[in-house]
Motif scaffolding. Structure first.
Motif, PDB file in Angstrom:
ATOM      1  N   VAL A 139      -7.580   5.714   4.880  1.00 44.33           N
ATOM      2  CA  VAL A 139      -6.839   6.531   5.487  1.00 44.33           C
ATOM      3  C   VAL A 139      -5.913   7.155   5.104  1.00 44.33           C
ATOM      4  N   LYS A 140      -4.334   6.453   4.136  1.00 45.79           N
ATOM      5  CA  LYS A 140      -3.553   7.095   3.251  1.00 45.79           C
ATOM      6  C   LYS A 140      -3.966   8.354   2.145  1.00 45.79           C
ATOM      7  N   LEU A 141      -5.382   7.502   1.610  1.00 44.32           N
ATOM      8  CA  LEU A 141      -6.338   8.685   0.397  1.00 44.32           C
ATOM      9  C   LEU A 141      -6.690   9.852   0.990  1.00 44.32           C
ATOM     10  N   LYS A 142      -6.882   9.458   2.340  1.00 41.97           N
ATOM     11  CA  LYS A 142      -7.311  10.561   3.087  1.00 41.97           C
ATOM     12  C   LYS A 142      -6.189  11.684   3.077  1.00 41.97           C
ATOM     13  N   THR A 143      -5.527  11.125   4.169  1.00 40.86           N
ATOM     14  CA  THR A 143      -4.273  12.353   3.952  1.00 40.86           C
ATOM     15  C   THR A 143      -3.196  12.562   3.150  1.00 40.86           C
ATOM     16  N   GLU A 144      -3.751  12.077   1.577  1.00 49.25           N
ATOM     17  CA  GLU A 144      -2.485  12.605   1.260  1.00 49.25           C
ATOM     18  C   GLU A 144      -3.698  13.875   0.171  1.00 49.25           C
ATOM     19  N   LEU A 152       0.860  -1.037   0.361  1.00 50.51           N
ATOM     20  CA  LEU A 152      -0.090   0.385  -0.473  1.00 50.51           C
ATOM     21  C   LEU A 152       0.846   1.305  -0.294  1.00 50.51           C
ATOM     22  N   ASP A 153       2.388   1.239   0.925  1.00 40.97           N
ATOM     23  CA  ASP A 153       2.604   2.202   0.334  1.00 40.97           C
ATOM     24  C   ASP A 153       3.287   2.652  -0.400  1.00 40.97           C
ATOM     25  N   ASN A 154       3.668   1.997  -0.987  1.00 37.70           N
ATOM     26  CA  ASN A 154       4.915   2.289  -2.552  1.00 37.70           C
ATOM     27  C   ASN A 154       3.286   2.018  -3.573  1.00 37.70           C
ATOM     28  N   VAL A 155       1.793   1.221  -3.667  1.00 38.45           N
ATOM     29  CA  VAL A 155       1.727   1.872  -4.522  1.00 38.45           C
ATOM     30  C   VAL A 155       1.311   3.482  -3.802  1.00 38.45           C
ATOM     31  N   MET A 156       0.990   3.753  -2.858  1.00 39.89           N
ATOM     32  CA  MET A 156       0.349   5.474  -2.436  1.00 39.89           C
ATOM     33  C   MET A 156       1.979   6.542  -3.535  1.00 39.89           C
ATOM     34  N   ARG A 201       1.125   9.572  -5.923  1.00 38.46           N
ATOM     35  CA  ARG A 201       1.288  11.018  -5.692  1.00 38.46           C
ATOM     36  C   ARG A 201       2.183  11.232  -6.930  1.00 38.46           C
ATOM     37  N   TYR A 202       2.282  10.588  -8.225  1.00 42.40           N
ATOM     38  CA  TYR A 202       2.865  11.330  -9.087  1.00 42.40           C
ATOM     39  C   TYR A 202       1.675  11.908 -10.510  1.00 42.40           C
ATOM     40  N   LEU A 203       0.332  10.778  -9.455  1.00 41.19           N
ATOM     41  CA  LEU A 203      -0.673  11.043 -10.814  1.00 41.19           C
ATOM     42  C   LEU A 203      -1.091  12.154 -10.534  1.00 41.19           C
ATOM     43  N   GLN A 204      -1.488  12.820 -11.591  1.00 44.66           N
ATOM     44  CA  GLN A 204      -2.369  14.174 -12.012  1.00 44.66           C
ATOM     45  C   GLN A 204      -3.614  13.769 -11.816  1.00 44.66           C
ATOM     46  N   GLU A 205      -4.131  12.846 -12.571  1.00 44.19           N
ATOM     47  CA  GLU A 205      -5.871  12.391 -12.505  1.00 44.19           C
ATOM     48  C   GLU A 205      -5.798  11.457 -11.218  1.00 44.19           C
ATOM     49  N   LYS A 206      -5.512  11.380 -10.495  1.00 43.60           N
ATOM     50  CA  LYS A 206      -6.545  11.294  -9.016  1.00 43.60           C
ATOM     51  C   LYS A 206      -7.938  10.998  -9.419  1.00 43.60           C
TER      52      LYS A 206
END
Length: 730
Positions: free
Chosen positions: A441-446, A397-401, A405-410
């Motif tokens: 939670v990770k997506l929410k933080t990001e 999950l951490d690696n995918v996150m 972060r590099y995606l422009q179309e999140k």
């Protein structure tokens, strides 16, 4: 009564030849000192003689005599040194220098009174300094010694550079002598010529070595030369010479060949990066860091390589066939360069920023990246034969996150992820609920709470659905004991990506049970509408085949509807199945294909035999079906990734969803600013929305026009590039 006693006064008469006689004694003593005969001298008597000469106004005679005598003696010393040959030259020079210093010490003791009184009063050079200057002028700078000394020192240094062993102690004593004679003496008589010949030496050496070595070997040699020069300075040169000689090595061996080294075929930077040569890369970083623009050249070359290879990766048709393999390649590439930057490039932030910029560039070249990233997560979080260990899932999950972060179309990723998460939840195939929650939670933080609000709603719906089913069976459990078991997931329409209007005719047993649950649920929740999405369900069927073998079949709801028709019929045509179930044609064909055409899962028999489903086909139960497993999972034949038309529809829905977000951003900005020009509106909207997607200037312009039409904004009457916020609240 006071008395005063005056000293007895008498006139002291000094012998006119006293000064000459005394000086002869002192001169003889000075010569004995230089000739190593000081042990037979009475220093106390000599000190008294020198004291008397100064007291009796003969200090000038004493000083000038000292100068004259020392010059004469040093001339003799000079002749001895000149007579030495070969390796004994430096030894003789150092021996005489030591003797001279000892002599100066003894002479200083004898002439201490003159040094403390007469010399300061007459502003003459102190004895120690006088002796140093005389040695410099009469010995070191003599015509027969100066050039010879320089050549000898340079030859020894050259010999050491070419592998010879030299007497470093003797060299250290010699250079120390030059430094004691004054910094200018050391610089002019040794340092400047040393730097000049070193420049020529390393210029020639670098040209010769680069022609016959690869990049790694050349860098090792450059590092060795640099370390040798630093060690040479520490052993027998002035510490101030270190910067000068290292600058020579850096210029001649590194700065003059940087481009060639970077782009050297089969061994340059690219080859090192490809082969993970951490040691060579670290050496290149360390050496290039010593010269101007060295690191920027490495960084630019690395950036160019990463962008080129990354572009090839994301456009490779073979890699695009498998989303999981595609994302795996991205993760491997990222891990590879993170290790290189950490271990070889000293975790340099400028290199990390360059890498992030490069990765962001090529990962967004492929419009499929958001979908493939979601499919990768779906593969890791879904139950399957290659189940991921619980300890590893957090790392994944951490690696995918990091890629996320590099995606422009999140927001496009969110669309796909929500769709895949829904399938996992509804099929009961998610592995770890904690992992699913952790990712939210990770997506929410990001990206903020707005990004994950619908995803969190899906979790809430799953929990409330469990409560609803428990209540239903608590109320009707006794009535439903001998019938089929129904599990319903009640989904909030705004949180789930479900297609509307897709349903089918359920078997009578389940149709009645589903209507009973509808009545129960609507009785508990007034004002709600409940519609079944049969395309999203699964079922477990108990089946008995002709050989008496019993199996449990795990199928989709559509497949269940098809199979239960054969409880009352031995053979059914495609059209009969279509009329009985009213399953959409495309889904019906896929379901029949998975039930009749997949080897090992063919619980139905198709006539005529073929891999494709046609409307004139007929189907019957395969009485000869056997399997090693008692629980057989029959998956519907379906594409893992979206077709081009489905991708286009998804993108259109995402673009439509972006419009209100752009509107909201514009209104927020204008409400706080009241008046703002067009350029700044574009910049601030882009900045606000970049955490979700990269806005298009044209889209922002369209929404500005729309807001003007809806009277949220107006253009300034004098400047069309200026917008004003209109207070729409009365």
């Amino acid at each position: 009564m006071n008395f005063r006693i005056d000293p007895f006064k008498h006139e002291v008469v000094v012998n006119p030849k006293y000064a000459d006689n005394t000086w002869k004694i002192l001169e003889h003593a000075i010569r004995d000192i230089y000739n190593h005969k000081a042990s037979r001298l009475s220093f106390q008597q000599l000190y008294r003689n020198a004291y008397n000469m100064v007291v009796h106004e003969s200090g000038e005679k004493l000083y000038s005599g000292l100068v004259s005598t020392m010059k004469s003696l040093l001339q003799e010393v000079c002749e001895c040194i000149e007579a030495a040959y070969g390796g004994s030259f430096l030894e003789e020079l150092n021996t005489k220098w030591i003797d001279h210093n000892e002599a100066l010490q003894n002479i200083g003791d004898i002439l201490l009174y003159m040094d403390r009184t007469f010399i300061p009063r007459t502003h003459k050079t102190p004895i120690r300094e006088l002796g140093i200057n005389l040695w410099r002028d009469n010995v070191i700078h003599s015509s027969n010694i100066q050039t010879r000394l320089l050549n000898t020192l340079l030859e020894l240094i050259l010999g050491e550079r070419t592998g010879e062993v030299i007497n470093r102690g003797l060299m250290r004593n010699t250079t120390k002598m030059l430094m004691e004679l004054g910094s200018s003496v050391y610089q002019e008589d040794l340092e400047k010529p040393f730097i000049e010949v070193s420049s020529d030496f390393y210029g020639l050496k670098s040209q010769e070595f680069i022609e016959r070595s690869d990049c790694g070997d050349y860098l090792k040699e450059a590092e060795r030369c640099l370390n040798e020069e630093i060690a040479r300075v520490s052993h027998y040169l002035d510490t101030k010479s270190e910067a000068k000689i290292t600058n020579v090595v850096e210029k001649e061996m590194i700065a003059n060949h940087m481009l060639r080294l970077l782009h050297m075929e089969n061994s340059g930077l690219v080859k090192m990066l490809l082969d993970d040569k951490f040691e060579d890369l670290g050496r290149m970083y360390s050496l290039f860091n010593r010269v101007p623009n060295g690191l920027s050249m490495i960084r630019d070359a690395m950036t160019s390589h990463i962008r080129n290879t990354g572009e090839q990766l994301v456009t490779d048709p073979e890699k695009l066939k498998n989303p999981v393999e595609f994302v795996d390649c991205l993760l491997q590439k990222r891990d590879k360069y993170e290790k290189i930057i950490s271990f070889a490039f000293n975790n340099d932030k400028t290199f990390q920023n360059a890498f992030d910029s490069s990765f962001k560039y090529f990962i967004n070249l492929n419009p499929c990246s958001p979908e493939y990233m979601s499919l990768f997560l779906d593969d890791k979080l879904r139950k399957g034969p290659k189940r991921v260990k619980e300890d590893d899932i957090e790392i994944i999950l951490d690696n995918v996150m990091r890629l996320f972060r590099y995606l422009q179309e999140k927001d496009l990723f969110e669309k796909y992820y929500k769709k895949h998460l829904a399938k996992r939840f509804l099929s009961g195939k998610t592995i770890f609920d904690d992992a699913e929650s952790s990712l939210i939670v990770k997506l929410k933080t990001e990206c903020g709470c707005q990004f994950t609000s619908k995803l969190e709603g899906m979790f809430t719906d799953m929990k409330t659905s469990q409560d609803a089913m428990q209540g239903f069976y608590a109320a009707h459990g006794a009535e439903l004991e001998n019938g089929p078991t129904l599990v319903v997931q009640v989904l909030t329409a705004c949180s789930w990506s479900t297609e509307s209007g897709i349903t089918c005719n359920l078997p009578p047993e389940l149709s009645a049970l589903s209507e009973r649950f509808r009545s129960y649920y609507l009785g508990k929740h007034k004002g709600r509408i409940l519609s079944y999405k049969t395309n999203m369900g699964t079922a477990d069927l108990k089946a008995i085949f002709g050989n008496g073998q019993k199996y449990q079949l795990n199928v989709s709801t559509y497949q269940m509807c098809i199979l239960m028709l054969f409880n009352n019929a031995d053979c059914l045509s495609y059209k009969e199945i279509d009329q009985a179930t009213e399953i959409p044609s495309s889904d019906l064909k896929r379901c029949l294909q998975s039930l009749a055409c997949v080897k090992g899962k063919n619980v139905l028999r198709k006539e005529p035999t073929s891999k494709n489903i046609e409307e004139d086909d007929a189907f019957s139960v395969n009485d000869k079906f056997t399997s090693k497993l008692r629980k057989v999972k029959i998956r519907t034949v379906v594409a893992q990734k979206e077709s081009e038309s489905e991708k286009q529809q998804t993108r259109q829905r995402v673009e439509e969803a972006r419009k209100p977000q752009i509107d909201a951003a514009i209104v927020r900005i204008m409400k706080s600013r009241k008046v703002l020009d067009h350029k700044n509106v574009i910049a601030e909207v882009t900045k606000q929305l970049q955490s979700r997607f990269l806005t298009n200037t044209g889209d922002i312009k369209k929404q500005l026009e729309s807001l003007i039409e809806r009277e949220f904004l107006e253009r300034d009457t004098t400047d069309s590039q200026l917008y004003r916020y209109l207070n729409t609240i009365p």
